[in-house]
Motif scaffolding. Structure first.
Motif, mmCIF file in Angstrom:
data_model
loop_
_atom_site.group_PDB
_atom_site.id
_atom_site.type_symbol
_atom_site.label_atom_id
_atom_site.label_comp_id
_atom_site.label_asym_id
_atom_site.label_seq_id
_atom_site.Cartn_x
_atom_site.Cartn_y
_atom_site.Cartn_z
ATOM 1 N N LEU A 85 -5.255 25.915 35.511
ATOM 2 C CA LEU A 85 -4.151 26.874 35.521
ATOM 3 C C LEU A 85 -3.655 27.105 34.096
ATOM 4 C CD1 LEU A 85 -2.078 25.338 38.483
ATOM 5 C CD2 LEU A 85 -3.865 27.087 38.594
ATOM 6 N N PRO A 86 -2.830 28.126 33.883
ATOM 7 C CA PRO A 86 -2.276 28.344 32.546
ATOM 8 C C PRO A 86 -1.589 27.072 32.025
ATOM 9 C CG PRO A 86 -1.758 30.200 33.968
ATOM 10 C CD PRO A 86 -2.378 29.144 34.839
ATOM 11 N N GLY A 87 -1.926 26.697 30.792
ATOM 12 C CA GLY A 87 -1.357 25.496 30.180
ATOM 13 C C GLY A 87 -2.182 24.243 30.378
ATOM 14 N N ASP A 88 -3.101 24.247 31.331
ATOM 15 C CA ASP A 88 -3.933 23.071 31.596
ATOM 16 C C ASP A 88 -4.934 22.836 30.467
ATOM 17 O OD1 ASP A 88 -2.788 22.533 34.065
ATOM 18 O OD2 ASP A 88 -4.459 23.322 35.239
ATOM 19 N N VAL A 97 -15.505 16.452 35.302
ATOM 20 C CA VAL A 97 -14.486 17.424 34.937
ATOM 21 C C VAL A 97 -13.149 16.711 35.029
ATOM 22 C CG1 VAL A 97 -13.356 19.601 35.544
ATOM 23 C CG2 VAL A 97 -15.835 19.352 35.872
ATOM 24 N N THR A 98 -12.344 16.834 33.983
ATOM 25 C CA THR A 98 -10.980 16.319 34.028
ATOM 26 C C THR A 98 -10.023 17.468 33.746
ATOM 27 O OG1 THR A 98 -10.949 15.666 31.696
ATOM 28 C CG2 THR A 98 -11.632 13.991 33.273
ATOM 29 N N VAL A 99 -8.881 17.425 34.401
ATOM 30 C CA VAL A 99 -7.825 18.405 34.183
ATOM 31 C C VAL A 99 -6.567 17.629 33.821
ATOM 32 C CG1 VAL A 99 -6.455 20.280 35.186
ATOM 33 C CG2 VAL A 99 -8.867 20.022 35.817
ATOM 34 N N ASN A 100 -6.038 17.904 32.631
ATOM 35 C CA ASN A 100 -4.845 17.217 32.121
ATOM 36 C C ASN A 100 -5.012 15.698 32.176
ATOM 37 O OD1 ASN A 100 -3.841 19.803 31.866
ATOM 38 N ND2 ASN A 100 -2.614 19.699 33.712
ATOM 39 N N GLN A 121 -8.115 24.667 26.371
ATOM 40 C CA GLN A 121 -6.698 24.797 26.697
ATOM 41 C C GLN A 121 -6.543 26.176 27.337
ATOM 42 O OE1 GLN A 121 -4.178 22.451 25.930
ATOM 43 N NE2 GLN A 121 -2.794 23.718 27.136
ATOM 44 N N VAL A 122 -6.133 26.215 28.603
ATOM 45 C CA VAL A 122 -6.049 27.483 29.331
ATOM 46 C C VAL A 122 -4.811 28.248 28.857
ATOM 47 C CG1 VAL A 122 -5.993 28.586 31.600
ATOM 48 C CG2 VAL A 122 -7.159 26.379 31.328
ATOM 49 N N PRO A 123 -5.008 29.477 28.341
ATOM 50 C CA PRO A 123 -3.868 30.261 27.841
ATOM 51 C C PRO A 123 -2.953 30.756 28.964
ATOM 52 C CG PRO A 123 -5.986 31.192 27.106
ATOM 53 C CD PRO A 123 -6.286 30.145 28.127
ATOM 54 N N ALA A 124 -1.752 31.152 28.593
ATOM 55 C CA ALA A 124 -0.793 31.723 29.545
ATOM 56 C C ALA A 124 -1.413 32.939 30.219
ATOM 57 C CB ALA A 124 0.490 32.119 28.822
ATOM 58 N N ASP A 177 -2.844 15.143 42.411
ATOM 59 C CA ASP A 177 -2.269 14.204 41.447
ATOM 60 C C ASP A 177 -2.437 14.630 39.983
ATOM 61 O OD1 ASP A 177 -1.426 12.499 43.496
ATOM 62 O OD2 ASP A 177 -3.364 11.473 43.558
ATOM 63 N N ILE A 178 -2.813 15.860 39.759
ATOM 64 C CA ILE A 178 -2.971 16.330 38.376
ATOM 65 C C ILE A 178 -1.591 16.535 37.761
ATOM 66 C CG2 ILE A 178 -3.795 18.211 36.912
ATOM 67 C CD1 ILE A 178 -6.082 18.570 38.887
ATOM 68 N N PRO A 179 -1.337 15.895 36.637
ATOM 69 C CA PRO A 179 -0.025 16.071 36.002
ATOM 70 C C PRO A 179 0.156 17.489 35.466
ATOM 71 C CG PRO A 179 -1.461 14.717 34.629
ATOM 72 C CD PRO A 179 -2.205 14.986 35.894
ATOM 73 N N LYS A 180 1.376 17.978 35.523
ATOM 74 C CA LYS A 180 1.699 19.301 34.984
ATOM 75 C C LYS A 180 1.720 19.221 33.463
ATOM 76 C CE LYS A 180 2.964 21.223 38.977
ATOM 77 N NZ LYS A 180 1.894 21.681 39.761
ATOM 78 N N GLN A 181 1.237 20.271 32.810
ATOM 79 C CA GLN A 181 1.305 20.346 31.353
ATOM 80 C C GLN A 181 2.689 20.864 30.966
ATOM 81 O OE1 GLN A 181 -0.997 18.328 30.467
ATOM 82 N NE2 GLN A 181 -1.803 19.612 28.828
ATOM 83 N N LYS A 182 3.163 20.359 29.860
ATOM 84 C CA LYS A 182 4.503 20.786 29.406
ATOM 85 C C LYS A 182 4.399 21.789 28.304
ATOM 86 C CE LYS A 182 6.488 16.638 30.984
ATOM 87 N NZ LYS A 182 6.899 15.365 30.930
#
Length: 182
Positions: A85-88, A97-100, A121-124, A177-182
């Motif tokens: 997703l955007p921000g990931d 494959v890992t996400v965040n 890094q997935v852009p907005a 369980d993937i953490p949200k990117q800040k």
């Protein structure tokens, strides 16, 4: 029955049919799977029903199977699974494959395979998509991100051939369980 009443009823039936046709046309679309990139879940010549309103009121989620206009040639539509997703931050090595920072355990893929280790890094406003048949899928790993406004909709149901009718699994437990990117 009077002739004027019959004509009125015919006009009402035609108008109702036209309204139903237009509503269906703008809400759902069929898409024919072409190629092996989404095997084993979707195979060539299956038809899926695409919910074109899915992303009007909500954002795409990881695991969604989406139909979109290919960023390299918007006249072509592709079908893939949303991974980032955007921000990931999406990172791959030869088999993972890992996400965040969270390693994905993907029961839907045919075989774990990536050409080389890489990180994005997935852009907005953009999404990272991959096919489930990783060894043969042409996806974000090779041509980049999909802008949200290129998304046609969410693939919801395989409806043809009749002996393969099923809803399309988004595997929410893989991504929960993937953490949200800040």
């Amino acid at each position: 029955m009077k002739r004027s009443q019959l004509i009125r009823e015919i006009i009402e039936i035609i108008a109702l049919a036209l309204v139903i046709f237009l509503v269906v046309r703008f809400v759902v679309q069929s898409y024919r799977v072409d190629g092996p990139s989404m095997q084993p879940g979707l195979v060539t010549n299956e038809f899926v029903m695409v919910n074109k309103l899915a992303y009007v009121f909500q954002e795409p989620e990881r695991g969604d199977v989406v139909v979109f206009h290919w960023p390299k040639d918007v006249r072509q539509d592709f079908i893939k699974r949303v991974i980032g997703l955007p921000g990931d931050t999406v990172t791959i090595d030869r088999e993972h494959v890992t996400v965040n920072g969270k390693l994905l355990t993907e029961p839907y893929i045919s075989a774990p395979f990536n050409q080389e280790g890489q990180s994005w890094q997935v852009p907005a406003g953009q999404y990272f998509v991959m096919g489930d048949n990783r060894p043969v899928s042409d996806d974000s790993r090779s041509w980049g991100f999909v802008p949200k406004d290129y998304m046609v909709g969410k693939a919801a149901l395989v409806f043809w051939p009749l002996n393969t009718i099923h809803t399309i699994n988004t595997y929410p437990d893989v991504y929960k369980d993937i953490p949200k990117q800040k």
